[in-house]
Design a protein around this motif. Structure first.
Motif, mmCIF file in Angstrom:
data_model
loop_
_atom_site.group_PDB
_atom_site.id
_atom_site.type_symbol
_atom_site.label_atom_id
_atom_site.label_comp_id
_atom_site.label_asym_id
_atom_site.label_seq_id
_atom_site.Cartn_x
_atom_site.Cartn_y
_atom_site.Cartn_z
ATOM 1 N N VAL A 84 0.827 -1.211 0.000
ATOM 2 C CA VAL A 84 0.000 0.000 0.000
ATOM 3 C C VAL A 84 0.861 1.259 0.000
ATOM 4 N N ARG A 85 1.871 1.307 0.864
ATOM 5 C CA ARG A 85 2.651 2.541 1.014
ATOM 6 C C ARG A 85 3.696 2.708 -0.081
ATOM 7 N N THR A 86 4.356 1.621 -0.511
ATOM 8 C CA THR A 86 5.344 1.799 -1.583
ATOM 9 C C THR A 86 4.676 2.238 -2.876
ATOM 10 N N VAL A 87 3.471 1.743 -3.143
ATOM 11 C CA VAL A 87 2.738 2.187 -4.331
ATOM 12 C C VAL A 87 2.454 3.681 -4.256
ATOM 13 N N ARG A 88 2.098 4.180 -3.079
ATOM 14 C CA ARG A 88 1.776 5.601 -2.925
ATOM 15 C C ARG A 88 3.021 6.474 -2.854
ATOM 16 N N MET A 89 4.134 5.888 -2.462
ATOM 17 C CA MET A 89 5.387 6.638 -2.414
ATOM 18 C C MET A 89 6.064 6.705 -3.780
ATOM 19 N N LEU A 90 6.116 5.561 -4.458
ATOM 20 C CA LEU A 90 6.936 5.432 -5.661
ATOM 21 C C LEU A 90 6.131 5.373 -6.951
ATOM 22 N N GLY A 91 4.841 5.085 -6.843
ATOM 23 C CA GLY A 91 4.042 4.810 -8.030
ATOM 24 C C GLY A 91 3.911 3.313 -8.237
ATOM 25 N N VAL A 92 2.862 2.910 -8.925
ATOM 26 C CA VAL A 92 2.577 1.482 -9.070
ATOM 27 C C VAL A 92 3.702 0.756 -9.791
ATOM 28 N N ARG A 93 4.099 1.264 -10.937
ATOM 29 C CA ARG A 93 5.101 0.566 -11.747
ATOM 30 C C ARG A 93 6.446 0.507 -11.037
ATOM 31 N N ALA A 94 6.877 1.643 -10.478
ATOM 32 C CA ALA A 94 8.185 1.671 -9.810
ATOM 33 C C ALA A 94 8.196 0.775 -8.581
ATOM 34 N N ALA A 95 7.107 0.794 -7.803
ATOM 35 C CA ALA A 95 7.045 -0.051 -6.607
ATOM 36 C C ALA A 95 7.121 -1.527 -6.980
ATOM 37 N N ASP B 101 -2.135 11.599 2.951
ATOM 38 C CA ASP B 101 -3.130 12.176 3.856
ATOM 39 C C ASP B 101 -3.317 13.672 3.617
ATOM 40 N N ARG B 102 -2.664 14.187 2.599
ATOM 41 C CA ARG B 102 -2.817 15.608 2.259
ATOM 42 C C ARG B 102 -3.824 15.755 1.118
ATOM 43 N N GLY C 261 -5.532 16.570 -2.219
ATOM 44 C CA GLY C 261 -5.066 16.639 -3.594
ATOM 45 C C GLY C 261 -4.010 15.608 -3.953
ATOM 46 N N PHE C 262 -3.732 14.665 -3.036
ATOM 47 C CA PHE C 262 -2.693 13.659 -3.325
ATOM 48 C C PHE C 262 -3.085 12.805 -4.529
ATOM 49 N N ALA C 263 -2.104 12.513 -5.367
ATOM 50 C CA ALA C 263 -2.265 11.582 -6.483
ATOM 51 C C ALA C 263 -1.070 10.641 -6.516
ATOM 52 N N ILE C 264 -1.309 9.380 -6.798
ATOM 53 C CA ILE C 264 -0.226 8.393 -6.856
ATOM 54 C C ILE C 264 0.729 8.758 -7.981
ATOM 55 N N PRO C 265 2.030 8.798 -7.715
ATOM 56 C CA PRO C 265 2.997 9.111 -8.774
ATOM 57 C C PRO C 265 2.817 8.182 -9.976
ATOM 58 N N GLY C 266 2.850 8.759 -11.154
ATOM 59 C CA GLY C 266 2.718 7.959 -12.371
ATOM 60 C C GLY C 266 1.299 7.703 -12.798
ATOM 61 N N GLY C 267 0.323 8.075 -11.959
ATOM 62 C CA GLY C 267 -1.074 7.944 -12.359
ATOM 63 C C GLY C 267 -1.745 6.689 -11.859
ATOM 64 N N ASP D 266 -9.112 3.977 -1.561
ATOM 65 C CA ASP D 266 -8.449 4.717 -0.482
ATOM 66 C C ASP D 266 -7.480 3.805 0.253
ATOM 67 N N ILE D 267 -6.619 4.407 1.059
ATOM 68 C CA ILE D 267 -5.526 3.659 1.670
ATOM 69 C C ILE D 267 -6.013 2.585 2.632
ATOM 70 N N ASP D 268 -7.087 2.840 3.361
ATOM 71 C CA ASP D 268 -7.578 1.847 4.310
ATOM 72 C C ASP D 268 -8.183 0.645 3.590
ATOM 73 N N THR D 269 -8.909 0.897 2.525
ATOM 74 C CA THR D 269 -9.453 -0.206 1.737
ATOM 75 C C THR D 269 -8.322 -0.987 1.061
ATOM 76 N N ALA D 270 -7.294 -0.262 0.613
ATOM 77 C CA ALA D 270 -6.138 -0.931 0.014
ATOM 78 C C ALA D 270 -5.480 -1.876 1.013
ATOM 79 N N GLY D 271 -5.445 -1.471 2.273
ATOM 80 C CA GLY D 271 -4.887 -2.338 3.307
ATOM 81 C C GLY D 271 -5.675 -3.619 3.482
ATOM 82 N N LEU D 272 -7.010 -3.538 3.384
ATOM 83 C CA LEU D 272 -7.843 -4.735 3.477
ATOM 84 C C LEU D 272 -7.573 -5.678 2.313
ATOM 85 N N ILE D 273 -7.412 -5.104 1.135
ATOM 86 C CA ILE D 273 -7.098 -5.915 -0.052
ATOM 87 C C ILE D 273 -5.771 -6.639 0.146
#
Length: 754
Positions: free
Chosen positions: A187-198, A249-250, A252-258, A302-309
Motif C-alpha cells: 500500500v505505502r510503496t505504491v503511494r510513495m513510488l508509483g505502481v510501476r516503480a514499486a 493524507d494531504r 489533492g494527493f495523487a499516486i505518482p505515475g497515475g 483509499d488507503i484503508d481499503t487498500a490495506g484490506l485488499i
C-alpha cells in the motif's frame, strides 16, 4: 552464523546483543507498564518521545504477537498524550532495526485461521495508520537492517533516517519466501513510488537495498554517518516539520505515475503482466501474481481499503502449501544447515587462512576467486604458468565487473587479485591449509595429481577434491592420509552458485568433515553433507532429470514441449538447454564410468531409453552441445542460441498424440524425486534438509515444492498419492518409475517423514 536473511524470520529465544541506543540531553525515563518491555518509552524534555525497540527475549526484534500487543499499548498512549508531545522517534536497541515477522506464526496457519489472522493483520495496519495520523511528526531512526515488517513499520513514519553502513539493508523480500508484504508494504510503496516503480524496483524483485540505493529509489529519506547522528538529526527534523503528514493524507494527493484504471499506466501494467507471465513461464508463483493484483487494485481505492485488499491476498497465499514449502526450504532448512546440524558436533571449529587450488580451468579459477573474495591467500597451480595466470585473470575480470556495478572499490578488487599467486610448481602448495584439486574429471589423472600434492603439503593440510561424480573413497586410496581426504563439489559458475556438496569417503574423519564444513561457511557458501557414492547426490539426481528429457525426445516428443514442461513446473531452464551448456558427452561419460564399475563388481546394468539417443547425437550426428558448436540448439559465432537445431524434427519425428503436458512435467519431477529417495534410503544423503536445500541451490529443483524430498509429502495424497502416480507413470513410460519397496513402505506409514 548469519541469520538475517529474510523479511520474515523465526521467533526464538536467544541471548540479546544490544547496540548502544542514541542518547540526547538529560531525560526523564518513563517505561510502559510492562516488565522488561519490548518497546522502551522515553520522553525527553523537548517533548519528543523516543521509542526504542529492544525485545529482551530475542536476539533481534521481530513482529510477533507479543510485539504487536505492546505496540498497540504504546500507540494508544501516544494518542492519549499527543497534545503534550512534539514528536516521536522510533529506533532500535539492537544491531538491527526490525528483522521482520514471525515465521512460526505463518507456517502454522491453516484454513481455519484465515479469519482470525486477517483480523490480526488489519489490527496491525490500524496501529500504523494511527501512528502516521497522530498529528505530530514521527521519524524512523534506522540504525540497522530493516526488512519486511521492519521496513513496513518505518514506512508509517513521516521521515526515515538511515545510518549509511555497508552491511545495513532495507527492503521487502517476502516474495523470496512465497509471501507478500502484509503490514502496508504494498500500500505505502505504491503511494510513495508509483505502481510501476514499486512493483519493478521493490515488490516483485524482493531486493535488499544498501542505504544509498534505498535513498536513490525513495524508500528512505536521508542518510546519516553513524548511529550517534540519528537522534540529533531526528529531533532537528521534528523541530523543522511540526505539521508533518504523509503525502497520501494531504488534500489533492495523487499516486505518482497515475492510476492503473486508464491512460499510459494501464498500458504499462498490461505489459508488466504479460512480462511476468513470460518470465515465470506458467510456473506456480502465486505470490507474484498476488503482489501485482494487490498493488493494482489497491491503487484504485483509499488507503484503508487498500490495506484490506493486501491482507486478504496475504492470507490466501499464507494458508496455502506453496508458501509453507518456500519458508521451510529457504529459511528453516537453510537455518539448520548454517547452524551445523550436519556437522560433527564434537569437532572444534577451524578457521583457515590459505587455500591451494590445483587446476586453473573454469572450476579452479572460480574456486580461487571465491577463496580470495573471502579473504584467503590462494595458490593457484596449473601445468603451465600461462594457464595459471589465465585462471588468475578470471578473478580480475569478475572483480572488475563488481567495480563497474559499484559493489566493490578498485582498491578492494586489486587486493583480491593480489591474494592469488599463480604458479606451475606443485611445491608452492607447501604452506596451504586446505588443498582443493579441480582438474579434469578422470580418476587416473586425479590420482596422479594427489600423488604429487601429498608429497609437498604439510600433515595438517586437508586434501579436497572438486569432483562431481568420482567416488571419494577410490580417490583417497592413492594418498597416505585417507582420513584427511574429503570431497568438496562446487557448482559452476562458482562465483554465483551458493552450494558446495561435501562428500565423506569411507575413511574421512569427523575432524576432516568438520574442517570442510567450516571452510565452506568461511567462503560464504552453503554446505550439504553426503556420503560416498558414484554421482553422490546432486549429480545423480539432476542426471535422472536430463536422461528423462532425452528419453522423451527419443519417443518423438517435440523439443519445445519438453522445455515448456520443465519451465511450467518451475525449473529455471529447460533440460535440453542445460544439457547443451554442460555438453552431451558429460552424462555419457558418467554412464560409461557407472557401467564399468557395475561390470567390475559383477552387478547387472540396466540401460535407460536415453542412451541410444545420446549415442546417436554424439557419434552419428556430431552434436555435443554449445561448446562443440551445437547440440539440441543451434548457436551463432558468438555462442548465442539461435533456436532448436532444425535436424531434431527429422531425426526424432513427432508422434501423435503427444503425451499430456502434466505427464511430461511430472516425468521430470518424478525422475529426480525417485532418485533422491533412493539416495536417501541408501544413506547417501542422511538429512532431508540437506537434500531439499541441495536440490534447490545446486540443481534448480522447483522452489515451490519445498525441495526434492518434501515434494513426496506435499504431493496430492502425500506419499501414498505419489506412489500411486508413480505406478501410473511406470505403466505408461517404463519400469524406471516403479516406486521402490522402501517408498511403498514409507507411504503406508505416515510417521516416516522425508
Amino acid at each position: 552464523m548469519r541469520r538475517r536473511r529474510h523479511g520474515y524470520r523465526n521467533h526464538h529465544r536467544a541471548p540479546v546483543t544490544t547496540a548502544a541506543t542514541p542518547r540526547g540531553e538529560e531525560v526523564t525515563n518513563v517505561r510502559t507498564q510492562v516488565d522488561n518491555p519490548i518497546i522502551d518509552w522515553r520522553k525527553d524534555d523537548d517533548g519528543v518521545v523516543v521509542l526504542t525497540l529492544d525485545d529482551p527475549t530475542q536476539e533481534v526484534n521481530t513482529v510477533h504477537k507479543g510485539f504487536v500487543a505492546e505496540l498497540t499499548k504504546v500507540v494508544a498512549r501516544l494518542q492519549a498524550e499527543r497534545e503534550e508531545l512534539s514528536g516521536v522517534v522510533i529506533t532500535s536497541g539492537k544491531s538491527t532495526f526490525v528483522a521482520g515477522g514471525d515465521l512460526n506464526e505463518i507456517v502454522g496457519l491453516g484454513g481455519e485461521d484465515a479469519a482470525a489472522f486477517t483480523a490480526h493483520l488489519n489490527h496491525i495496519k490500524a496501529q500504523l495508520r494511527t501512528l502516521e495520523t497522530l498529528g505530530i511528526p514521527v521519524v524512523a531512526a534506522i540504525n540497522g537492517s530493516a526488512l519486511g515488517g521492519g521496513l513496513e513499520l518505518a514506512l508509517a513514519a513521516h521521515h526515515r533516517l538511515v545510518v549509511d553502513a555497508p552491511r545495513l539493508q532495507v527492503g521487502l523480500p517476502e516474495v523470496g519466501l512465497g509471501l507478500l508484504p502484509a503490514s502496508g508494504g504494498i500500500v505505502r510503496t505504491v503511494r510513495m513510488l508509483g505502481v510501476r516503480a514499486a512493483l519493478d524496483s521493490v515488490l516483485l524483485s524482493g531486493r535488499r537495498f544498501r542505504p544509498e540505493e534505498a535513498l536513490k529509489i525513495g524508500l528512505v529519506d536521508e542518510l546519516v554517518g553513524s548511529a550517534d547522528d540519528l537522534l540529533p538529526r531526528a529531533k532537528q527534523w521534528i523541530a523543522e516539520h511540526p505539521e508533518a503528514a504523509q503525502p497520501w493524507d494531504r488534500k489533492g494527493f495523487a499516486i505518482p505515475g497515475g492510476s492503473p484504471s486508464g491512460g499510459p499506466l494501464f498500458a504499462e501494467l498490461t505489459f508488466l503482466s504479460s512480462t511476468l507471465r513470460a518470465k515465470t513461464a506458467g510456473a506456480p508463483v502465486p505470490e507474484q501474481r498476488a503482489i501485482l493484483a494487490a498493488a493494482v487494485e489497491g491503487a484504485q481505492v483509499d488507503i484503508d481499503t487498500a490495506g484490506l485488499i493486501e491482507s486478504r491476498y496475504f492470507v490466501e497465499i499464507a494458508i496455502a502449501p506453496i508458501a509453507k514449502n518456500r519458508i521451510n526450504l529457504t529459511f528453516f532448512d537453510l537455518q539448520r544447515i548454517k547452524s551445523g546440524a550436519s556437522r560433527p558436533a564434537h569437532a572444534p571449529v577451524h578457521r583457515f587462512s590459505s587455500v591451494g587450488v590445483v587446476g586453473a580451468g573454469m572450476m579452479g579459477a572460480g574456486i580461487a576467486y571465491a577463496a580470495a573474495k573471502a579473504g584467503f591467500d590462494v595458490v593457484l597451480v596449473d601445468t603451465s604458468l600461462e594457464a595459471a595466470e589465465k585462471g588468475r585473470a578470471y578473478s580480475a575480470k569478475v572483480a572488475a565487473r563488481a567495480v563497474d556495478r559499484g559493489q566493490r572499490t578498485q582498491a578492494d578488487a586489486d587486493a583480491l587479485v593480489a591474494r592469488i599467486t599463480a604458479t606451475d610448481r606443485i611445491a608452492d602448495l607447501g604452506g596451504a591449509d586446505f588443498i582443493i584439486e579441480a582438474v579434469f574429471e578422470n580418476l587416473a589423472l586425479k590420482a596422479a595429481v594427489f600423488g604429487e600434492i601429498d608429497r609437498v603439503v604439510g600433515q595438517e593440510a586437508v586434501l579436497g577434491s572438486n569432483t562431481s561424480t568420482l567416488p571419494i573413497t577410490s580417490l583417497a586410496a592413492g594418498v597416505d592420509r585417507p582420513q584427511d581426504f574429503v570431497g568438496v563439489h562446487f557448482f559452476s559458475p562458482v562465483d554465483r552458485m551458493p552450494l558446495v556438496e561435501i562428500i565423506r569417503g569411507e575413511s574421512t574423519s569427523d575432524d576432516t568433515l568438520a574442517n570442510a564444513f567450516d571452510l565452506v561457511l568461511q567462503l560464504g557458501k552453503t554446505p550439504i553433507v553426503v556420503n560416498d557414492s558414484r554421482g553422490f547426490f546432486t549429480s545423480r539426481v539432476i542426471i535422472a532429470r536430463l536422461n528423462e528429457a532425452v528419453a522423451m525426445l527419443g519417443e518423438g516428443v517435440p523439443a519445445a514441449s519438453i522445455e515448456q514442461a520443465a519451465l511450467q513446473m518451475g525449473y529455471p531452464a529447460g533440460p535440453l538447454q542445460l544439457l547443451d551448456e554442460l555438453t552431451l558427452t558429460l552424462p555419457r561419460d558418467v554412464r560409461e564410468e557407472a557401467r564399468a564399475a557395475a561390470e567390475a563388481a559383477g552387478e547387472s546394468w540396466t540401460a535407460h531409453p536415453c542412451h541410444a539417443v545420446f549415442d546417436r547425437l554424439i557419434d552419428e550426428l556430431g552434436r555435443v552441445g554449445r561448446a562443440g558448436g551445437g547440440g539440441f540448439y543451434d548457436y551463432d559465432e558468438q555462442g548465442r542460441r539461435n533456436g532448436f537445431w532444425s535436424g531434431l524434427a527429422e531425426q526424432f519425428p513427432n508422434q501423435a498424440p503427444c503425451p499430456p503436458l502434466r505427464d511430461l512435467s511430472e516425468r521430470l519431477l518424478f525422475a529426480e524425486v525417485l532418485e533422491a529417495w533412493a539416495a536417501h534410503a541408501a544413506g547417501v544423503i542422511e538429512s532431508s534438509w540437506d537434500a531439499n536445500v541441495g536440490s534447490l541451490m545446486g540443481i534448480g529443483f522447483p522452489a515451490w515444492t519445498g525441495g526434492v524430498l518434501r515434494f513426496l509429502d506435499q504431493y496430492d495424497g502425500g506419499k501414498a498419492g505419489f506412489v500411486a502416480r508413480a505406478e501410473q507413470l511406470a505403466a505408461r513410460y517404463g519400469e524406471r518409475f516403479r516406486p521402490p519397496a522402501s517408498l511403498v513402505d514409507a507411504a503406508g506409514r505416515p510417521e516416516l517423514s522425508a
